[in-house]
Scaffold this motif. Structure first.
Motif, short mmCIF file in Angstrom:
data_model
loop_
_atom_site.label_atom_id
_atom_site.label_comp_id
_atom_site.label_asym_id
_atom_site.label_seq_id
_atom_site.Cartn_x
_atom_site.Cartn_y
_atom_site.Cartn_z
N GLU A 115 72.29 62.62 67.73
CA GLU A 115 72.51 64.04 67.45
C GLU A 115 72.59 64.87 68.72
N ILE A 116 72.20 64.32 69.86
CA ILE A 116 72.27 65.09 71.10
C ILE A 116 73.29 64.50 72.08
N GLY A 117 74.08 63.53 71.64
CA GLY A 117 75.09 62.95 72.51
C GLY A 117 75.15 61.44 72.39
N THR A 118 76.01 60.83 73.21
CA THR A 118 76.19 59.38 73.20
C THR A 118 75.58 58.78 74.46
N PHE A 119 74.78 57.73 74.27
CA PHE A 119 74.07 57.09 75.37
C PHE A 119 74.20 55.58 75.23
N ASN A 120 73.99 54.86 76.33
CA ASN A 120 74.16 53.41 76.33
C ASN A 120 72.81 52.68 76.30
N VAL A 121 72.77 51.60 75.51
CA VAL A 121 71.59 50.74 75.52
C VAL A 121 71.97 49.36 76.05
N TYR A 122 70.99 48.73 76.67
CA TYR A 122 71.17 47.42 77.31
C TYR A 122 70.94 46.31 76.30
N GLU A 132 70.76 31.32 69.26
CA GLU A 132 71.16 32.45 70.09
C GLU A 132 70.14 33.57 69.95
N TYR A 133 69.83 34.23 71.04
CA TYR A 133 68.92 35.38 70.98
C TYR A 133 69.45 36.47 71.89
N ILE A 134 69.13 37.71 71.55
CA ILE A 134 69.73 38.85 72.23
C ILE A 134 68.62 39.80 72.67
N TYR A 135 68.48 39.94 73.98
CA TYR A 135 67.57 40.93 74.54
C TYR A 135 68.15 42.32 74.31
N TYR A 136 67.27 43.29 74.13
CA TYR A 136 67.74 44.64 73.83
C TYR A 136 66.66 45.64 74.24
N ASP A 137 67.02 46.58 75.09
CA ASP A 137 66.12 47.68 75.45
C ASP A 137 66.52 48.91 74.65
N GLN A 138 65.59 49.41 73.84
CA GLN A 138 65.86 50.59 73.03
C GLN A 138 66.07 51.81 73.93
N HIS A 152 65.58 57.53 63.85
CA HIS A 152 66.58 57.35 64.91
C HIS A 152 66.69 55.88 65.31
N PHE A 153 65.56 55.23 65.53
CA PHE A 153 65.61 53.86 66.04
C PHE A 153 66.20 52.89 65.02
N VAL A 154 65.98 53.14 63.72
CA VAL A 154 66.62 52.31 62.71
C VAL A 154 68.14 52.42 62.82
N GLU A 155 68.64 53.64 62.97
CA GLU A 155 70.09 53.83 63.09
C GLU A 155 70.61 53.26 64.41
N ILE A 212 57.18 47.36 63.52
CA ILE A 212 57.35 48.56 62.69
C ILE A 212 58.83 48.83 62.48
N LEU A 213 59.57 48.79 63.59
CA LEU A 213 61.01 49.06 63.53
C LEU A 213 61.74 48.04 62.67
N ALA A 214 61.34 46.77 62.80
CA ALA A 214 62.00 45.71 62.01
C ALA A 214 61.76 45.91 60.52
N MET A 215 60.51 46.27 60.15
CA MET A 215 60.23 46.51 58.73
C MET A 215 61.00 47.71 58.21
N GLU A 216 61.05 48.78 59.00
CA GLU A 216 61.80 49.96 58.60
C GLU A 216 63.30 49.65 58.45
#
Length: 336
Positions: free
Chosen positions: A43-50, A89-95, A114-117, A143-147
């Protein structure tokens, strides 16, 4: 061995079917070694995640959700020692707002919604779907995975909740009534005095926790033996989002933190997909409660290791055995 024997063995080796697990050729992320910076619309713009993809598997792809909030994928640093041999296969991800991703640093985005989306946008960008997509969340990532599963389980093949209960009030109760009294009386009184004064920046607070609590319930090894990847995760932790959502105390989530009343225990029954609850005997999360969670979801399994909060490091044998068996059982149809 004769030259002829060597030649025959060389030809024999060349004729063996070559695994494509570590073949990144002709992939869009070959030149980056599997790293993809994924744009996230907010809602405040587009940003990149790793994100960083490790290996190739058409049917077993695990997206890793780190803890914190504000932690990093570095907490999964030893997955490389166990999953490649299984060709998972596994994927690292920084929120967003974590170390390797963009940092808009805006509390408007510091919500579970937000983090679910955000996870959903990552899923789409990486072409994860119900035929291959396993979601593993550890601690806050749990928590995020359950949500995520409660909203988007139709996209998942399997769910793994690692070291996280479904209720923050239950977590707080266990920390304060079970774990805290296990500390030496003088240590507990000093910690409680610091917390009562909200003097969390006091170096003595961290010193007491590290010596008496972290080495018992976070990672059960002497501090000098803690692996570099965990030390880097602590070094790179974003304290602003951590305190905003979790609070400064390590004996539960504080009342003024946004996750203080989070509780989905009465909604676990809505989760239909195969689900693994990965707990630990010495964890900050009640292992008995995690066993109960596996009975509440419709298709659950629990594994309780002998480790603590990051049991992938202090009991890797049981942690990875349980994780790999679950993924392979789902993949083979033993669990569906």
């Amino acid at each position: 061995m004769s030259c002829v024997d060597k030649a025959e063995k060389s030809i024999e080796a060349e004729n063996l079917e070559k695994s494509s697990y570590l073949d990144y050729s002709n992939k869009a992320d070959q030149a980056t070694g599997g790293i993809n910076m994924i744009p996230i619309e907010t809602e405040i713009g587009t940003f990149n995640v790793y994100t960083k993809r490790m290996g190739n598997s058409p049917t077993m792809r695990v997206l890793l959700l780190h803890g914190g909030p504000g932690g990093t994928h570095e907490e999964f640093g030893n997955f490389e020692g166990y999953l490649p041999n299984e060709e998972i296969e596994y994927i690292y991800y920084d929120q967003l707002d974590s170390y390797y991703s963009d940092k808009p640093n805006d509390p408007l985005l510091w919500t579970t919604e937000h983090f679910v989306e955000e996870v959903e946008q990552v899923r789409k960008a990486l072409n994860l779907n119900k035929d291959n997509f396993y979601l593993l969340g550890q601690s806050w990532g749990g928590i995020l995975a359950m949500e995520y599963a409660l909203k988007y389980q139709e996209n998942l093949k399997g769910l793994i909740v690692s070291n996280m209960v479904a209720s923050v009030p239950e977590y707080n109760k266990y920390a304060q009534e079970i774990l805290a009294p296990q500390l030496p009386d003088d240590v507990l009184k000093e910690i409680q005095a610091i917390e009562a004064n909200k003097d969390y920046a006091n170096p003595r607070y961290e010193e007491l926790l590290m010596e008496h609590f972290y080495t018992e319930h976070i990672l059960r090894k002497p501090l000098e033996e803690w692996p570099k990847s965990i030390l880097l995760m602590f070094e790179h932790l974003n304290p602003e989002i951590y305190i905003y959502m979790q609070g400064p105390s390590e004996f539960g989530i504080t009342d003024d933190a946004t996750l203080s009343d989070w509780d989905v225990s009465d909604r676990l029954k809505e989760i239909e997909i195969p689900t693994l609850m990965l707990g630990a005997k010495h964890d900050t999360m009640d292992p008995e409660y995690m066993k109960w969670m596996a009975t509440e979801v419709q298709n659950g399994r629990s594994v309780i290791t002998n480790g603590s909060h990051v049991s992938q490091f202090d009991d890797p044998e049981n942690y990875f055995s349980g994780l790999i068996t679950f993924i392979r059982d789902v993949d083979s149809g033993k669990i569906n």
